[in-house]
Design a protein around this motif. Structure first.
Motif, short mmCIF file in Angstrom:
data_model
loop_
_atom_site.label_atom_id
_atom_site.label_comp_id
_atom_site.label_asym_id
_atom_site.label_seq_id
_atom_site.Cartn_x
_atom_site.Cartn_y
_atom_site.Cartn_z
N GLY A 172 0.78 -1.23 0.00
CA GLY A 172 0.00 0.00 0.00
C GLY A 172 0.81 1.27 0.00
O GLY A 172 0.25 2.37 -0.05
N VAL A 173 2.14 1.14 0.04
CA VAL A 173 3.03 2.30 0.11
C VAL A 173 3.90 2.41 -1.15
O VAL A 173 4.11 3.51 -1.66
CB VAL A 173 3.94 2.21 1.36
CG1 VAL A 173 4.96 3.35 1.38
CG2 VAL A 173 3.09 2.25 2.63
N ALA A 174 4.37 1.29 -1.63
CA ALA A 174 5.25 1.30 -2.81
C ALA A 174 4.58 1.99 -4.00
O ALA A 174 3.39 1.79 -4.26
CB ALA A 174 5.62 -0.13 -3.19
N LEU A 175 5.34 2.85 -4.64
CA LEU A 175 4.94 3.55 -5.87
C LEU A 175 3.87 4.63 -5.64
O LEU A 175 3.39 5.23 -6.59
CB LEU A 175 4.44 2.57 -6.94
CG LEU A 175 5.42 1.45 -7.32
CD1 LEU A 175 4.79 0.54 -8.38
CD2 LEU A 175 6.73 2.03 -7.83
N ASN A 176 3.53 4.89 -4.39
CA ASN A 176 2.57 5.95 -4.09
C ASN A 176 3.34 7.22 -3.73
O ASN A 176 3.95 7.29 -2.66
CB ASN A 176 1.66 5.55 -2.94
CG ASN A 176 0.55 6.56 -2.67
OD1 ASN A 176 0.69 7.74 -2.96
ND2 ASN A 176 -0.54 6.09 -2.10
N PRO A 177 3.34 8.24 -4.60
CA PRO A 177 4.14 9.44 -4.33
C PRO A 177 3.75 10.18 -3.06
O PRO A 177 4.58 10.87 -2.46
CB PRO A 177 3.89 10.31 -5.57
CG PRO A 177 2.64 9.79 -6.17
CD PRO A 177 2.60 8.32 -5.86
N ASP A 178 2.51 10.03 -2.62
CA ASP A 178 2.07 10.71 -1.40
C ASP A 178 2.63 10.06 -0.15
O ASP A 178 2.62 10.67 0.92
CB ASP A 178 0.54 10.71 -1.32
CG ASP A 178 -0.10 11.56 -2.40
OD1 ASP A 178 0.55 12.52 -2.86
OD2 ASP A 178 -1.24 11.25 -2.79
N LEU A 179 3.10 8.83 -0.27
CA LEU A 179 3.57 8.08 0.90
C LEU A 179 5.07 7.85 0.89
O LEU A 179 5.60 7.19 1.78
CB LEU A 179 2.84 6.74 0.97
CG LEU A 179 1.31 6.81 1.10
CD1 LEU A 179 0.72 5.42 1.15
CD2 LEU A 179 0.90 7.62 2.32
N ASN A 180 5.74 8.42 -0.12
CA ASN A 180 7.18 8.22 -0.24
C ASN A 180 7.93 9.55 -0.33
O ASN A 180 7.35 10.59 -0.66
CB ASN A 180 7.50 7.38 -1.47
CG ASN A 180 7.16 5.92 -1.27
OD1 ASN A 180 7.92 5.18 -0.66
ND2 ASN A 180 6.01 5.49 -1.78
N GLN A 181 9.21 9.47 -0.03
CA GLN A 181 10.07 10.63 -0.18
C GLN A 181 10.33 10.90 -1.66
O GLN A 181 9.87 10.15 -2.53
CB GLN A 181 11.38 10.39 0.58
CG GLN A 181 11.19 10.15 2.07
CD GLN A 181 12.47 9.80 2.80
OE1 GLN A 181 13.51 10.45 2.61
NE2 GLN A 181 12.42 8.78 3.64
N ALA A 182 11.09 11.92 -1.93
CA ALA A 182 11.32 12.34 -3.31
C ALA A 182 11.99 11.27 -4.17
O ALA A 182 11.83 11.24 -5.39
CB ALA A 182 12.15 13.62 -3.34
N ASP A 183 12.73 10.36 -3.52
CA ASP A 183 13.41 9.31 -4.30
C ASP A 183 12.45 8.23 -4.78
O ASP A 183 12.81 7.38 -5.60
CB ASP A 183 14.55 8.68 -3.50
CG ASP A 183 14.09 7.98 -2.22
OD1 ASP A 183 12.87 7.81 -2.02
OD2 ASP A 183 14.97 7.58 -1.42
#
Length: 211
Positions: A172-183
């Motif tokens: 549910g986190v991978a590839l979600n820009p809202d849940l990840n840092q800029a990298d």
């Protein structure tokens, strides 16, 4: 009622409350989060890392735990195996194993990743720790054969060693820009909180079984 009696009463109530609250126990469960940068907290402020947020969530749920940050940025499964003896010095009762992401990113041989993880699980099991293994997924650009070989490592060794499996650490986190840092790889605080929320139900049976 005099001021002195009120103060004494409050002190007794406060002390009694601490005694009843498992989160204030003087003998907390030692929980080791053992992994790579996803565990260590790459790019995050103090208090926002996975071990920190897990500690807060478990304390709020009433568990007396000491979550140890055993993450080391850049670690592969081989690196994790190499420092296993060091990790045992913390004498963990419960261990969350989060390793293998860097193996996949580097396209390392899945059979080597499997064997490294087997040795890590064996080491912690022989020590007597309860284990929650968290799965990883290979980058999809490495080809179908590699992806299939890599992804099946985790459910198969979880079954082999009879340990709890959280299927995918970044679910549910991978590839979600809202849940990840800029990298685009490492979760931000919101992403970490989502991971913690997903993992806790898999972790609770290991914490409740303490003798």
């Amino acid at each position: 009622m005099s001021r002195r009696i009120v103060i004494k009463t409050l002190i007794l109530l406060f002390s009694f409350g601490i005694y009843l609250n498992p989160a204030a126990s003087e003998n907390p469960i030692k929980l080791l989060a053992y992994g790579d940068s996803l565990t260590h907290g790459y790019g995050l402020e103090a208090g926002d890392t996975f071990p920190d947020r897990l500690q807060s969530a478990l304390n709020e749920a009433g568990y007396a735990v000491e979550v140890i940050n055993g993450g080391n940025s850049g670690d592969t499964s081989a690196s994790g195996l190499a420092r296993l003896d060091w990790a045992l010095f913390d004498k963990p009762e419960v261990v969350i194993i989060e390793l293998g992401a860097n193996d996949g990113l580097r396209g390392l041989e899945p059979s080597e990743t499997r064997e490294n993880l087997r040795k890590i699980l064996r080491g912690f099991k022989d020590f007597g720790a309860k284990i929650l293994l968290t799965g990883m997924q290979a980058p999809r650009n490495l080809g179908e054969e590699y992806v299939l070989e890599f992804d099946k490592i985790y459910p198969e060794i979880a079954q082999e060693f009879n340990v709890e499996l959280y299927p995918f650490f970044l679910d549910g986190v991978a590839l979600n820009p809202d849940l990840n840092q800029a990298d685009g790889i490492h979760p931000n605080r919101t992403g970490v909180d989502k991971i913690v929320k997903g993992i806790i139900p898999y972790l609770e049976p290991l914490l409740k079984g303490r003798t």
